[in-house]
Design a protein around this motif. Structure first.
Motif, PDB file in Angstrom:
ATOM      1  N   MET A   1       9.427  13.602  40.856  1.00  0.00           N
ATOM      2  CA  MET A   1      10.320  14.379  41.717  1.00  0.00           C
ATOM      3  C   MET A   1       9.531  15.498  42.384  1.00  0.00           C
ATOM      4  SD  MET A   1      13.840  16.431  40.742  1.00  0.00           S
ATOM      5  CE  MET A   1      14.718  14.912  40.398  1.00  0.00           C
ATOM      6  N   SER A   2       9.665  15.594  43.711  1.00  0.00           N
ATOM      7  CA  SER A   2       8.927  16.595  44.473  1.00  0.00           C
ATOM      8  C   SER A   2       9.617  17.948  44.370  1.00  0.00           C
ATOM      9  CB  SER A   2       8.851  16.157  45.936  1.00  0.00           C
ATOM     10  OG  SER A   2       8.261  17.160  46.723  1.00  0.00           O
ATOM     11  N   SER A   3       8.843  19.000  44.148  1.00  0.00           N
ATOM     12  CA  SER A   3       9.392  20.352  44.118  1.00  0.00           C
ATOM     13  C   SER A   3       8.467  21.282  44.891  1.00  0.00           C
ATOM     14  CB  SER A   3       9.566  20.850  42.678  1.00  0.00           C
ATOM     15  OG  SER A   3       8.326  20.934  42.029  1.00  0.00           O
ATOM     16  N   TYR A   4       9.014  22.394  45.325  1.00  0.00           N
ATOM     17  CA  TYR A   4       8.229  23.375  46.050  1.00  0.00           C
ATOM     18  C   TYR A   4       8.881  24.739  45.884  1.00  0.00           C
ATOM     19  CZ  TYR A   4      11.844  23.047  49.699  1.00  0.00           C
ATOM     20  OH  TYR A   4      13.028  23.067  50.384  1.00  0.00           O
ATOM     21  N   THR A   5       8.224  25.777  46.355  1.00  0.00           N
ATOM     22  CA  THR A   5       8.762  27.135  46.282  1.00  0.00           C
ATOM     23  C   THR A   5       9.221  27.563  47.667  1.00  0.00           C
ATOM     24  OG1 THR A   5       7.301  27.711  44.447  1.00  0.00           O
ATOM     25  CG2 THR A   5       8.273  29.524  45.685  1.00  0.00           C
ATOM     26  N   ALA A   6      10.463  27.976  47.744  1.00  0.00           N
ATOM     27  CA  ALA A   6      11.047  28.371  49.026  1.00  0.00           C
ATOM     28  C   ALA A   6      11.254  29.875  49.089  1.00  0.00           C
ATOM     29  CB  ALA A   6      12.380  27.657  49.243  1.00  0.00           C
ATOM     30  N   ALA A   7      11.257  30.389  50.293  1.00  0.00           N
ATOM     31  CA  ALA A   7      11.529  31.810  50.524  1.00  0.00           C
ATOM     32  C   ALA A   7      13.005  31.977  50.877  1.00  0.00           C
ATOM     33  CB  ALA A   7      10.654  32.338  51.654  1.00  0.00           C
ATOM     34  N   PHE A   8      13.693  32.829  50.123  1.00  0.00           N
ATOM     35  CA  PHE A   8      15.112  33.115  50.351  1.00  0.00           C
ATOM     36  C   PHE A   8      15.304  34.600  50.598  1.00  0.00           C
ATOM     37  CE2 PHE A   8      16.255  28.936  49.228  1.00  0.00           C
ATOM     38  CZ  PHE A   8      17.617  28.770  49.425  1.00  0.00           C
ATOM     39  N   ARG A   9      16.240  34.900  51.474  1.00  0.00           N
ATOM     40  CA  ARG A   9      16.701  36.277  51.654  1.00  0.00           C
ATOM     41  C   ARG A   9      18.203  36.260  51.406  1.00  0.00           C
ATOM     42  NH1 ARG A   9      15.006  39.638  56.584  1.00  0.00           N
ATOM     43  NH2 ARG A   9      14.719  41.234  54.986  1.00  0.00           N
ATOM     44  N   VAL A  10      18.650  37.017  50.414  1.00  0.00           N
ATOM     45  CA  VAL A  10      20.048  37.007  50.006  1.00  0.00           C
ATOM     46  C   VAL A  10      20.615  38.408  50.116  1.00  0.00           C
ATOM     47  CG1 VAL A  10      21.660  36.452  48.146  1.00  0.00           C
ATOM     48  CG2 VAL A  10      19.583  35.091  48.437  1.00  0.00           C
ATOM     49  N   TRP A  11      21.799  38.513  50.717  1.00  0.00           N
ATOM     50  CA  TRP A  11      22.413  39.828  50.869  1.00  0.00           C
ATOM     51  C   TRP A  11      22.945  40.308  49.531  1.00  0.00           C
ATOM     52  CZ3 TRP A  11      26.678  42.970  50.492  1.00  0.00           C
ATOM     53  CH2 TRP A  11      26.679  44.109  51.303  1.00  0.00           C
ATOM     54  N   ARG A  12      22.562  41.523  49.156  1.00  0.00           N
ATOM     55  CA  ARG A  12      23.038  42.153  47.919  1.00  0.00           C
ATOM     56  C   ARG A  12      23.709  43.472  48.270  1.00  0.00           C
ATOM     57  NH1 ARG A  12      20.535  40.702  43.313  1.00  0.00           N
ATOM     58  NH2 ARG A  12      22.574  41.318  42.472  1.00  0.00           N
ATOM     59  N   GLY A  13      24.877  43.689  47.716  1.00  0.00           N
ATOM     60  CA  GLY A  13      25.563  44.945  47.968  1.00  0.00           C
ATOM     61  C   GLY A  13      27.048  44.825  47.719  1.00  0.00           C
ATOM     62  N   ASP A  14      27.794  45.824  48.181  1.00  0.00           N
ATOM     63  CA  ASP A  14      29.245  45.825  48.001  1.00  0.00           C
ATOM     64  C   ASP A  14      29.890  46.465  49.226  1.00  0.00           C
ATOM     65  OD1 ASP A  14      28.838  48.583  47.681  1.00  0.00           O
ATOM     66  OD2 ASP A  14      28.857  48.449  45.490  1.00  0.00           O
ATOM     67  N   ALA A  15      31.140  46.887  49.075  1.00  0.00           N
ATOM     68  CA  ALA A  15      31.873  47.446  50.206  1.00  0.00           C
ATOM     69  C   ALA A  15      31.230  48.722  50.748  1.00  0.00           C
ATOM     70  CB  ALA A  15      33.325  47.719  49.798  1.00  0.00           C
ATOM     71  N   ASP A  16      30.425  49.385  49.943  1.00  0.00           N
ATOM     72  CA  ASP A  16      29.794  50.633  50.373  1.00  0.00           C
ATOM     73  C   ASP A  16      28.475  50.413  51.097  1.00  0.00           C
ATOM     74  OD1 ASP A  16      31.842  52.189  49.277  1.00  0.00           O
ATOM     75  OD2 ASP A  16      30.930  52.085  47.277  1.00  0.00           O
ATOM     76  N   GLY A  17      27.996  49.167  51.116  1.00  0.00           N
ATOM     77  CA  GLY A  17      26.744  48.879  51.812  1.00  0.00           C
ATOM     78  C   GLY A  17      25.813  48.018  50.984  1.00  0.00           C
ATOM     79  N   GLY A  18      24.726  47.593  51.598  1.00  0.00           N
ATOM     80  CA  GLY A  18      23.768  46.750  50.902  1.00  0.00           C
ATOM     81  C   GLY A  18      22.630  46.361  51.825  1.00  0.00           C
ATOM     82  N   ALA A  19      21.834  45.393  51.377  1.00  0.00           N
ATOM     83  CA  ALA A  19      20.684  44.976  52.174  1.00  0.00           C
ATOM     84  C   ALA A  19      20.252  43.587  51.734  1.00  0.00           C
ATOM     85  CB  ALA A  19      19.529  45.969  52.003  1.00  0.00           C
ATOM     86  N   LEU A  20      19.424  42.959  52.544  1.00  0.00           N
ATOM     87  CA  LEU A  20      18.863  41.661  52.194  1.00  0.00           C
ATOM     88  C   LEU A  20      17.736  41.846  51.186  1.00  0.00           C
ATOM     89  CD1 LEU A  20      18.759  40.088  55.760  1.00  0.00           C
ATOM     90  CD2 LEU A  20      20.164  39.286  53.855  1.00  0.00           C
ATOM     91  N   GLU A  21      17.706  40.959  50.188  1.00  0.00           N
ATOM     92  CA  GLU A  21      16.672  41.017  49.158  1.00  0.00           C
ATOM     93  C   GLU A  21      15.885  39.708  49.176  1.00  0.00           C
ATOM     94  OE1 GLU A  21      16.368  41.622  44.298  1.00  0.00           O
ATOM     95  OE2 GLU A  21      18.145  42.331  45.394  1.00  0.00           O
ATOM     96  N   ASP A  22      14.573  39.813  49.103  1.00  0.00           N
ATOM     97  CA  ASP A  22      13.696  38.638  49.185  1.00  0.00           C
ATOM     98  C   ASP A  22      13.439  38.032  47.816  1.00  0.00           C
ATOM     99  OD1 ASP A  22      13.148  38.615  52.027  1.00  0.00           O
ATOM    100  OD2 ASP A  22      12.005  40.455  51.700  1.00  0.00           O
ATOM    101  N   PHE A  23      13.429  36.686  47.784  1.00  0.00           N
ATOM    102  CA  PHE A  23      13.146  35.947  46.561  1.00  0.00           C
ATOM    103  C   PHE A  23      12.241  34.764  46.878  1.00  0.00           C
ATOM    104  CE2 PHE A  23      17.396  37.770  45.937  1.00  0.00           C
ATOM    105  CZ  PHE A  23      17.283  38.345  44.680  1.00  0.00           C
ATOM    106  N   ARG A  24      11.454  34.371  45.893  1.00  0.00           N
ATOM    107  CA  ARG A  24      10.734  33.104  45.926  1.00  0.00           C
ATOM    108  C   ARG A  24      11.291  32.276  44.788  1.00  0.00           C
ATOM    109  NH1 ARG A  24       7.667  31.772  50.195  1.00  0.00           N
ATOM    110  NH2 ARG A  24       6.287  30.573  48.822  1.00  0.00           N
TER     111      ARG A  24
END
Length: 256
Positions: A1-24
């Motif tokens: 089975m082929s696998s690889y590492t992807a770059a994700f940006r996921v929004w983290r926060g709540d009603a008061d605000g937040g930001a995109l967080e980077d993950f591998r």
């Protein structure tokens, strides 16, 4: 089975605000975006909030925006993205954020309650309803809706104009009105409910300018614009502006 590492940006926060967080994060063959979100929860962000249930594209729970497009996390395969691109996952933009990828979609339930329900034909018991298939084919398509609210999210009348929400039901519920108006046994007219008039006057049918963005994001491939909204607009316009219809209403006292 082929696998690889992807770059994700996921929004983290709540009603008061937040930001995109980077993950591998690791990606395996055959996985969908929801699999990756679950892996992030298991390995790097245990407090990441996401709403989901069936993981089969039938409950509508895992709605979010992937690279800016409203989609179901469980029905978006990783294979549609290149291994080099960064995949951005954000909450539905049209609705208030609760936390991370979870939004408050109660607007939609409030609109659902405003649509008058099916009115049974008088003198016919529920178990005695009889309809020909040819008569139900048109509204039957709309019953495929899983209420993911992607159409509501992408509709610019809701998405870009918060002030419209009070007077606009959105494509999902205008489609519901169209479905009931096409129903061969709905006796709303006899009960004093003019579905075409209420669609125009109370649910904001006139705000819709048929851009078909709702149809484009529907995971059930319902032709919302062509088969529901445009026909409903045509019938509403006929009732309101056609001089022959107006004359018939006056002669037969169909309206006040």
């Amino acid at each position: 089975m082929s696998s690889y590492t992807a770059a994700f940006r996921v929004w983290r926060g709540d009603a008061d605000g937040g930001a995109l967080e980077d993950f591998r994060v690791e990606v395996n063959e055959g996985e969908v975006v929801l699999d990756i979100i679950h892996r992030l929860q298991a390995t790097q962000a245990s407090d990441l909030a996401v709403r989901w249930n069936c993981k089969a594209g039938k409950c509508g729970s895992c709605s979010a925006e992937i690279n800016g497009r409203p989609r179901l996390l469980c029905m978006t395969r990783m294979s549609v993205f290149s291994r080099e691109e960064t995949i951005t996952v954000t909450p539905l933009r049209a609705f208030p954020v609760v936390r991370d990828l979870v939004t408050d979609v109660s607007f939609n339930y409030a609109k659902a309650q405003e649509v008058p329900a099916f009115v049974p034909p008088p003198g016919v018991a529920a178990g005695d309803y009889r309809m020909q298939q040819i008569d139900v084919e048109r509204p039957q398509e709309f019953r495929k809706c899983i209420e993911c609210f992607l159409c509501q999210d992408t509709c610019h009348v809701v998405r870009d104009h918060e002030e419209n929400k009070a007077s606009f039901a959105g494509p999902r519920f205008l489609m519901r009105i169209a479905e009931l108006d096409m129903h061969p046994l709905d006796a709303a007219a006899g009960a004093g409910v003019d579905r075409k008039k209420t669609a125009q006057d109370e649910h904001g049918l006139g705000y819709c300018n048929i851009t078909k963005c709702c149809t484009e994001v529907c995971p059930e491939n319902i032709k919302i614009t062509d088969n529901a909204l445009i026909p409903l607009k045509e019938r509403a316009a006929d009732r309101k502006y056609d001089p022959l219809v107006w004359l018939g209403d006056k002669i037969f006292r169909r309206t006040e």
